[in-house]
Write an enzyme that holds these catalytic residues in place. Structure first.
Site, PDB file in Angstrom:
ATOM      1  N   TYR A   1       0.829  -1.199   0.000  1.00  3.47           N
ATOM      2  CA  TYR A   1       0.000   0.000   0.000  1.00  3.47           C
ATOM      3  C   TYR A   1       0.865   1.251   0.000  1.00  3.47           C
ATOM      4  O   TYR A   1       1.802   1.371   0.794  1.00  3.47           O
ATOM      5  CB  TYR A   1      -0.935   0.020   1.213  1.00  3.47           C
ATOM      6  CG  TYR A   1      -1.899   1.180   1.165  1.00  3.47           C
ATOM      7  CD1 TYR A   1      -3.002   1.136   0.313  1.00  3.47           C
ATOM      8  CD2 TYR A   1      -1.694   2.328   1.917  1.00  3.47           C
ATOM      9  CE1 TYR A   1      -3.881   2.196   0.219  1.00  3.47           C
ATOM     10  CE2 TYR A   1      -2.563   3.406   1.832  1.00  3.47           C
ATOM     11  CZ  TYR A   1      -3.654   3.330   0.979  1.00  3.47           C
ATOM     12  OH  TYR A   1      -4.522   4.394   0.879  1.00  3.47           O
TER      13      TYR A   1
ATOM     14  N   GLN B   1     -10.590   0.257   1.983  1.00  4.57           N
ATOM     15  CA  GLN B   1     -11.115  -0.591   0.910  1.00  4.57           C
ATOM     16  C   GLN B   1      -9.988  -1.264   0.124  1.00  4.57           C
ATOM     17  O   GLN B   1     -10.159  -2.370  -0.397  1.00  4.57           O
ATOM     18  CB  GLN B   1     -12.035   0.204  -0.018  1.00  4.57           C
ATOM     19  CG  GLN B   1     -11.405   1.385  -0.719  1.00  4.57           C
ATOM     20  CD  GLN B   1     -11.504   2.676   0.082  1.00  4.57           C
ATOM     21  OE1 GLN B   1     -11.603   2.657   1.295  1.00  4.57           O
ATOM     22  NE2 GLN B   1     -11.472   3.801  -0.630  1.00  4.57           N
TER      23      GLN B   1
ATOM     24  N   ASN C   1      -3.309   5.980   6.619  1.00  3.27           N
ATOM     25  CA  ASN C   1      -3.972   6.733   7.681  1.00  3.27           C
ATOM     26  C   ASN C   1      -4.615   5.789   8.694  1.00  3.27           C
ATOM     27  O   ASN C   1      -4.448   4.566   8.635  1.00  3.27           O
ATOM     28  CB  ASN C   1      -4.995   7.717   7.085  1.00  3.27           C
ATOM     29  CG  ASN C   1      -6.095   6.999   6.321  1.00  3.27           C
ATOM     30  OD1 ASN C   1      -6.354   5.807   6.505  1.00  3.27           O
ATOM     31  ND2 ASN C   1      -6.759   7.719   5.435  1.00  3.27           N
TER      32      ASN C   1
ATOM     33  N   THR D   1       3.502   9.816  11.869  1.00  4.44           N
ATOM     34  CA  THR D   1       4.955   9.818  11.862  1.00  4.44           C
ATOM     35  C   THR D   1       5.497  10.623  13.034  1.00  4.44           C
ATOM     36  O   THR D   1       4.805  11.487  13.597  1.00  4.44           O
ATOM     37  CB  THR D   1       5.497  10.374  10.536  1.00  4.44           C
ATOM     38  OG1 THR D   1       6.902  10.137  10.461  1.00  4.44           O
ATOM     39  CG2 THR D   1       5.219  11.859  10.407  1.00  4.44           C
TER      40      THR D   1
ATOM     41  N   GLU E   1       9.917   6.516  16.018  1.00  5.33           N
ATOM     42  CA  GLU E   1      10.027   5.990  14.661  1.00  5.33           C
ATOM     43  C   GLU E   1      11.381   6.397  14.070  1.00  5.33           C
ATOM     44  O   GLU E   1      12.112   5.573  13.525  1.00  5.33           O
ATOM     45  CB  GLU E   1       8.887   6.549  13.815  1.00  5.33           C
ATOM     46  CG  GLU E   1       8.934   6.144  12.359  1.00  5.33           C
ATOM     47  CD  GLU E   1       7.913   6.887  11.515  1.00  5.33           C
ATOM     48  OE1 GLU E   1       7.661   6.436  10.379  1.00  5.33           O
ATOM     49  OE2 GLU E   1       7.378   7.921  11.975  1.00  5.33           O
TER      50      GLU E   1
ATOM     51  N   ASP F   1      14.541   9.046   4.340  1.00  2.00           N
ATOM     52  CA  ASP F   1      13.262   8.972   3.623  1.00  2.00           C
ATOM     53  C   ASP F   1      13.461   8.653   2.145  1.00  2.00           C
ATOM     54  O   ASP F   1      12.608   8.027   1.520  1.00  2.00           O
ATOM     55  CB  ASP F   1      12.508  10.297   3.744  1.00  2.00           C
ATOM     56  CG  ASP F   1      11.856  10.479   5.096  1.00  2.00           C
ATOM     57  OD1 ASP F   1      11.692   9.488   5.821  1.00  2.00           O
ATOM     58  OD2 ASP F   1      11.515  11.632   5.434  1.00  2.00           O
TER      59      ASP F   1
ATOM     60  N   GLU G   1       2.779 -34.002  30.665  1.00  2.00           N
ATOM     61  CA  GLU G   1       1.735 -33.107  30.162  1.00  2.00           C
ATOM     62  C   GLU G   1       0.385 -33.798  30.013  1.00  2.00           C
ATOM     63  O   GLU G   1      -0.569 -33.208  29.518  1.00  2.00           O
ATOM     64  CB  GLU G   1       2.181 -32.507  28.825  1.00  2.00           C
ATOM     65  CG  GLU G   1       3.396 -31.591  28.961  1.00  2.00           C
ATOM     66  CD  GLU G   1       3.724 -30.845  27.687  1.00  2.00           C
ATOM     67  OE1 GLU G   1       3.114 -31.144  26.643  1.00  2.00           O
ATOM     68  OE2 GLU G   1       4.580 -29.945  27.740  1.00  2.00           O
TER      69      GLU G   1
END
Length: 447
Positions: free
Chosen positions: A129, A197, A226, A249, A340, A374, A428
């Site tokens: 994504y 979605q 998000n 972030t 982060e 980045d 056991e």
């Protein structure tokens, strides 16, 4: 603008620090109520729901959910040469760094005739994504795709929201720079779908009766997004694997009196530029530096392009200057915060950084800003947020691999171990476990 939290001469236990340190309000659980019906609709109605949600949330109805190959090729042709060169450098460096992460299978001879092999098997198919809201993130294409390819994932698909501002051949598709990055990486399965979605589309799969064709379900979904993307990941976790539930972030800068306030301020603002919920935190033992950074931040924030967003982020409860007694105390603070991104700008920065335990990525010295990571350092910028760097890692080749133990014992080796298995099975109260071994070592059940 930036609040000050004074922890000098204060107890710095984990409990006290968690209560004192700034953090954004970000309730993924609350977003589940909004996300659940969306995911259910995609499960039940497939492509029709995805078209409807694109129109509702993104303001445009794509001609096709899948981006045609000729549109991807056109995106590369139309790409600014300087941007193309920068993307190619980013790809090359990311491949160099991530190539060293690929693990090799190892076999351990436990006893004569008995071995355990650790195999590393890539997931079969991934959905990557790439956000497309306030900013355009071709760099996130690089960060997702490169480690997946180096892990030798069998099938890679990318999703990004369609953009209503696109015109001409790109109308209704993701931003052309994102499409160009996909093409440069050799990814030709790109879908015009965003938000919760998109995660549901990858998880359930769907068939587009138009030109799109079929999207097969994936094994794993990765990439930032998000709160609704994070909520969809939480909801569908188990049906698919996820890398993380990414939150806003954040950057922490651990700095001493020798740090340049212009550098520190610029870096705090660079993260605030992402989102009004972005966290920017300076941890320092120098009141003079704190005062200087405050002045520079106000000047720079007012002058930057996205000043409204930046000022809101820097003035939020998630951003602050934290004053500590010394760098030892500062290290306890940044470990509790588990940023982060963590920058260390101090005398002997490398030695200080080596003592950090909790951070998604660490940037050492005055010339290693987060924005380098980045784009072009070679490191990955898909990193744990919200304090999860205390227990989780950023995206890497390992994110796309599964460790599988392959056990192989001969009859003799099994017989030599049988007594231990029987003893533990008895302890056991699972006698059938022991019988599964006895059937092979005592002659019972043999033909």
């Amino acid at each position: 603008m930036l609040a000050t939290i004074d922890l000098r001469s204060q107890p710095l236990g984990a409990r006290e620090l968690r209560a004192a340190l700034p953090r954004a309000e970000y309730d993924v659980e609350a977003a589940l109520a909004a996300v659940r019906p969306i995911c259910d609709e995609v499960r039940d109605r497939g492509a029709d729901a995805l078209y409807d949600y694109a129109e509702r949330f993104d303001g445009v109805r794509p001609t096709s959910l899948r981006v045609p190959r000729d549109v991807l090729e056109s995106a590369v042709e139309a790409l600014d040469p300087d941007v193309r060169a920068a993307l190619e450098v980013s790809i090359e460096r990311a491949r160099t760094v991530h190539a060293a992460q690929r693990r090799t299978d190892t076999t351990t001879q436990v006893v004569p005739g008995g071995s355990v092999t650790q195999r590393w098997i890539p997931v079969e198919r991934v959905g990557l994504y790439v956000p497309g809201g306030r900013a355009v993130y071709p760099s996130s294409v690089v960060m997702n795709v490169v480690p997946a390819q180096l892990a030798e994932v069998g099938s890679v698909a990318v999703a990004s929201p369609p953009q209503k501002e696109n015109v001409g051949v790109f109308a209704g598709y993701p931003h052309p720079t994102i499409l160009a990055a996909c093409a440069l990486l050799g990814v030709d399965e790109v879908w015009s779908m965003g938000g919760a979605q998109a995660v549901a589309g990858f998880a359930h799969g769907f068939v587009d009766e138009g030109e799109g064709g079929q999207c097969q379900p994936v094994s794993l979904v990765t990439g930032p997004g998000n709160i609704y993307v994070a909520a969809a990941k939480r909801l569908l976790k188990g049906m698919v694997g996820i890398d993380a539930e990414a939150g806003p972030t954040e950057i922490a800068v651990l700095a001493d009196a020798g740090a340049d306030p212009e550098y520190v301020a610029a870096d705090l603002i660079s993260q605030a530029e992402h989102d009004p919920l972005a966290g920017s935190v300076l941890v320092t033992d120098s009141s003079d530096l704190a005062d200087a950074v405050t002045v520079v931040v106000e000047r720079r924030a007012a002058a930057t392009k996205h000043s409204e967003r930046v000022i809101e982020a820097l003035g939020g409860r998630q951003s602050a200057i934290v004053l500590v007694d010394d760098l030892d105390a500062g290290l306890r603070v940044v470990d509790a915060y588990a940023a982060e991104h963590l920058e260390v700008i101090a005398a002997d920065a490398a030695a200080v950084a080596a003592r950090v335990r909790n951070a998604g990525a660490i940037f050492v010295g005055p010339y290693s800003p987060v924005s380098l990571g980045d784009y072009a350092a070679g490191s990955n910028h898909v990193l744990p947020t919200g304090g999860s760097a205390a227990h989780s890692s950023g995206l890497s080749v390992q994110s796309f691999l599964r460790g599988v133990h392959v056990v192989e014992y001969t009859r003799t080796a099994l017989a030599a171990t049988a007594a231990h298995v029987l003893a533990l099975a008895e302890a056991e109260d699972l006698p059938a476990h022991g019988e599964a071994v006895s059937a092979r070592t005592t002659g019972q059940g043999q033909r």
